[in-house]
Design an enzyme around this catalytic site. Structure first.
Site, PDB file in Angstrom:
ATOM      1  N   TYR A  64       0.826  -1.209   0.000  1.00 55.41           N
ATOM      2  CA  TYR A  64       0.000   0.000   0.000  1.00 55.41           C
ATOM      3  C   TYR A  64       0.860   1.259   0.000  1.00 55.41           C
ATOM      4  O   TYR A  64       0.543   2.233  -0.684  1.00 55.41           O
ATOM      5  CB  TYR A  64      -1.031  -0.016   1.139  1.00 55.41           C
ATOM      6  N   ARG A  87       1.917   1.934  -3.479  1.00 57.50           N
ATOM      7  CA  ARG A  87       0.854   2.578  -4.265  1.00 57.50           C
ATOM      8  C   ARG A  87       0.636   4.024  -3.809  1.00 57.50           C
ATOM      9  O   ARG A  87       0.379   4.911  -4.623  1.00 57.50           O
ATOM     10  CB  ARG A  87      -0.452   1.792  -4.139  1.00 57.50           C
ATOM     11  N   ASP A 100      -7.745   6.752  -4.877  1.00 59.20           N
ATOM     12  CA  ASP A 100      -6.592   7.639  -5.012  1.00 59.20           C
ATOM     13  C   ASP A 100      -6.850   9.093  -4.622  1.00 59.20           C
ATOM     14  O   ASP A 100      -5.901   9.889  -4.516  1.00 59.20           O
ATOM     15  CB  ASP A 100      -6.027   7.559  -6.450  1.00 59.20           C
ATOM     16  N   HIS A 126     -15.024   2.747  -2.244  1.00 62.17           N
ATOM     17  CA  HIS A 126     -14.008   1.793  -1.776  1.00 62.17           C
ATOM     18  C   HIS A 126     -13.016   2.429  -0.809  1.00 62.17           C
ATOM     19  O   HIS A 126     -11.945   1.891  -0.570  1.00 62.17           O
ATOM     20  CB  HIS A 126     -13.282   1.155  -2.968  1.00 62.17           C
ATOM     21  N   CYS A 164     -11.706  -2.803  15.764  1.00 60.11           N
ATOM     22  CA  CYS A 164     -12.847  -2.073  16.324  1.00 60.11           C
ATOM     23  C   CYS A 164     -13.541  -1.216  15.287  1.00 60.11           C
ATOM     24  O   CYS A 164     -14.590  -0.645  15.540  1.00 60.11           O
ATOM     25  CB  CYS A 164     -12.423  -1.238  17.525  1.00 60.11           C
ATOM     26  N   CYS A 195      -8.211   0.564  20.530  1.00 57.17           N
ATOM     27  CA  CYS A 195      -8.112  -0.835  20.970  1.00 57.17           C
ATOM     28  C   CYS A 195      -6.704  -1.417  20.885  1.00 57.17           C
ATOM     29  O   CYS A 195      -6.479  -2.551  21.317  1.00 57.17           O
ATOM     30  CB  CYS A 195      -9.096  -1.700  20.174  1.00 57.17           C
ATOM     31  N   GLY A 220     -14.635   4.491 -17.265  1.00 52.44           N
ATOM     32  CA  GLY A 220     -13.362   3.887 -16.881  1.00 52.44           C
ATOM     33  C   GLY A 220     -13.467   2.765 -15.867  1.00 52.44           C
ATOM     34  O   GLY A 220     -12.563   2.581 -15.060  1.00 52.44           O
ATOM     35  N   ASN A 266     -15.366   4.311 -22.233  1.00 53.20           N
ATOM     36  CA  ASN A 266     -14.361   3.275 -21.983  1.00 53.20           C
ATOM     37  C   ASN A 266     -13.824   2.809 -23.339  1.00 53.20           C
ATOM     38  O   ASN A 266     -14.610   2.477 -24.216  1.00 53.20           O
ATOM     39  CB  ASN A 266     -15.018   2.098 -21.230  1.00 53.20           C
TER      40      ASN A 266
HETATM   41  P1  OAD Z   1     -10.477  -2.203 -13.688  1.00 56.07           P
HETATM   42  O1  OAD Z   1      -9.001  -2.266 -13.754  1.00 56.07           O
HETATM   43  O2  OAD Z   1     -11.226  -3.447 -13.482  1.00 56.07           O
HETATM   44  O3  OAD Z   1     -11.034  -1.551 -15.042  1.00 56.07           O
HETATM   45  C1  OAD Z   1     -10.482  -0.390 -15.587  1.00 56.07           C
HETATM   46  C2  OAD Z   1     -11.279  -0.028 -16.818  1.00 56.07           C
HETATM   47  O4  OAD Z   1     -10.774   1.205 -17.320  1.00 56.07           O
HETATM   48  C3  OAD Z   1     -11.178  -1.045 -17.973  1.00 56.07           C
HETATM   49  O5  OAD Z   1     -12.486  -1.366 -18.413  1.00 56.07           O
HETATM   50  C4  OAD Z   1     -10.400  -0.282 -19.060  1.00 56.07           C
HETATM   51  O6  OAD Z   1     -10.837  -0.616 -20.376  1.00 56.07           O
HETATM   52  C5  OAD Z   1     -10.744   1.144 -18.735  1.00 56.07           C
HETATM   53  N1  OAD Z   1      -9.763   2.167 -19.170  1.00 56.07           N
HETATM   54  C6  OAD Z   1      -8.411   2.040 -19.310  1.00 56.07           C
HETATM   55  N2  OAD Z   1      -7.878   3.213 -19.690  1.00 56.07           N
HETATM   56  C7  OAD Z   1      -8.896   4.099 -19.797  1.00 56.07           C
HETATM   57  C8  OAD Z   1      -8.982   5.489 -20.149  1.00 56.07           C
HETATM   58  N3  OAD Z   1      -7.905   6.210 -20.468  1.00 56.07           N
HETATM   59  N4  OAD Z   1     -10.224   6.057 -20.144  1.00 56.07           N
HETATM   60  C9  OAD Z   1     -11.319   5.358 -19.823  1.00 56.07           C
HETATM   61  N5  OAD Z   1     -11.292   4.054 -19.479  1.00 56.07           N
HETATM   62  C10 OAD Z   1     -10.101   3.434 -19.467  1.00 56.07           C
HETATM   63  O7  OAD Z   1     -10.839  -1.085 -12.593  1.00 56.07           O
HETATM   64  P2  OAD Z   1     -12.229  -0.849 -11.830  1.00 56.07           P
HETATM   65  O8  OAD Z   1     -13.378  -1.078 -12.702  1.00 56.07           O
HETATM   66  O9  OAD Z   1     -12.094   0.468 -11.174  1.00 56.07           O
HETATM   67  O10 OAD Z   1     -11.522  -2.647  -5.799  1.00 56.07           O
HETATM   68  O11 OAD Z   1     -12.152  -1.978 -10.733  1.00 56.07           O
HETATM   69  C11 OAD Z   1     -13.120  -2.029  -9.751  1.00 56.07           C
HETATM   70  C12 OAD Z   1     -12.527  -2.444  -8.417  1.00 56.07           C
HETATM   71  O12 OAD Z   1     -11.772  -3.658  -8.563  1.00 56.07           O
HETATM   72  C13 OAD Z   1     -11.507  -1.468  -7.852  1.00 56.07           C
HETATM   73  O13 OAD Z   1     -12.101  -0.410  -7.141  1.00 56.07           O
HETATM   74  C14 OAD Z   1     -10.698  -2.343  -6.942  1.00 56.07           C
HETATM   75  C15 OAD Z   1     -10.525  -3.552  -7.827  1.00 56.07           C
HETATM   76  O14 OAD Z   1     -10.298  -4.751  -7.161  1.00 56.07           O
HETATM   77  C16 OAD Z   1     -11.013  -2.677  -4.577  1.00 56.07           C
HETATM   78  O15 OAD Z   1      -9.826  -2.519  -4.358  1.00 56.07           O
HETATM   79  C17 OAD Z   1     -12.023  -2.937  -3.509  1.00 56.07           C
HETATM   80 ZN    ZN Z   2      -9.300  -0.315  17.042  1.00 54.95          ZN
END
Ligand code: OAD
Ligand code: ZN
Length: 270
Positions: A63, A66, A100, A115, A126, A174, A211, A237
């Protein structure tokens, strides 16, 4: 685009769901796809409560890596366009899956972070939530400004090789270990954010899915809920997703381009 903007001009209530793709153009890797984080790393070893209990040091190092990347990144034209859009409609909500914080840095205020936020903290025992400022106080290494200043070499030395388990933040209530303020696999989403998101999906005239791969629940159900309640569904997308076939409009291009163009046209015609 022309037909779409004409419809959008009539909208009173707009909701936007965003995912990692919106931040891709700021240099932050997405999760899926060929350069995605989940291609290189195993989510079960990094983004679950089990992983944190087994090896908190390993999880925090990932983390912090990132966090350093994000601390040095800047919002792009897509984030800025969304921040402008909230001023153009009487009712507006941005629902982001991104941790982010770039939407806030671009000026968005009407938003929920489904998220969580990577610069905040959460005690997994806790449940106490730590704001960015509070986390920095109990864990100075998580401070955005500190991380931004670290060179890659310094990061490797101080964090990847040097971080000790006894330095990890402990809960003020805690005494258990505090983890990053994000939602992990198997955890429930923040209740307040989730209920606002569902309400916004149910009551909007236009719903944007931007996205996101639309694969992770419950966020992925929001576009379909909006559609069922009669909203116009729009996807931005470069790739097709499971919701594409339900959309009234699809823009297959990077979000910064499409969103800037939409805002430009909206402003011209108002
Ligand atoms: P993903 O990585 O699953 O999907 C990213 C999407 O962005 C894909 O469909 C790409 O085609 C698209 N993409 C890439 N470049 C782009 C651009 N310049 N403009 C527009 N779209 C673009 O990411 P999420 O859908 O955000 O959860 O993933 C959902 C969740 O899965 C995240 O929040 C995270 C992950 O596990 C947790 O950490 C709880
Ligand atoms: Zn605690």
């Amino acid at each position: 685009m022309k037909d779409f903007v004409e419809l959008l001009l009539k909208a009173k209530s707009v909701s936007i769901l965003t995912g990692a793709g919106v931040s891709a153009e700021s240099g932050i890797p997405t999760f899926r796809g060929k350069d995605g984080l989940w291609n290189k790393y195993d989510p079960t070893e990094l983004a679950t409560l089990y992983a944190f209990e087994e090896d908190p040091l390993r999880v925090w190092k990932w983390y912090l890596w990132r966090m350093r990347l994000i601390a040095s990144a800047r919002p792009n034209a897509g984030h800025r366009a969304i921040a402008e859009m909230e001023k153009l409609f009487p009712k507006f909500l941005l629902i982001t899956q991104n941790v982010d914080g770039l939407h806030k840095r671009a000026g968005s205020r009407k938003l929920v972070e489904l998220h969580g936020n990577i610069f905040e903290g959460k005690c997994r025992s806790c449940g106490k939530h730590y704001s960015e400022e509070e986390l920095s106080r109990i864990f100075p290494l998580a401070d955005k400004n500190y991380l931004r200043e670290l060179s890659e070499e310094e990061f490797k030395e101080r964090i990847l090789n040097g971080l000790k388990e006894r330095e990890l933040p402990e809960c003020l209530i805690c005494g258990s270990l505090v983890g990053p303020g994000v939602v992990w696999f198997g955890e429930s989403l923040p209740e307040n954010a989730l209920s606002q998101a569902f309400k916004a999906a149910e009551n909007c005239d236009v719903f944007f899915s931007v996205g996101t791969s639309a694969l992770v629940q419950p966020a992925a159900s929001l576009p379909l809920i909006a559609k069922r309640q009669g909203a116009i569904l729009v996807e931005i997308n470069p790739e097709e997703t499971p919701i594409s076939s339900y959309c009234d409009f699809t823009f297959r291009a990077p979000s910064s381009e499409v969103l800037s163009e939409i805002v430009l046209r909206l402003k011209e015609q108002r």
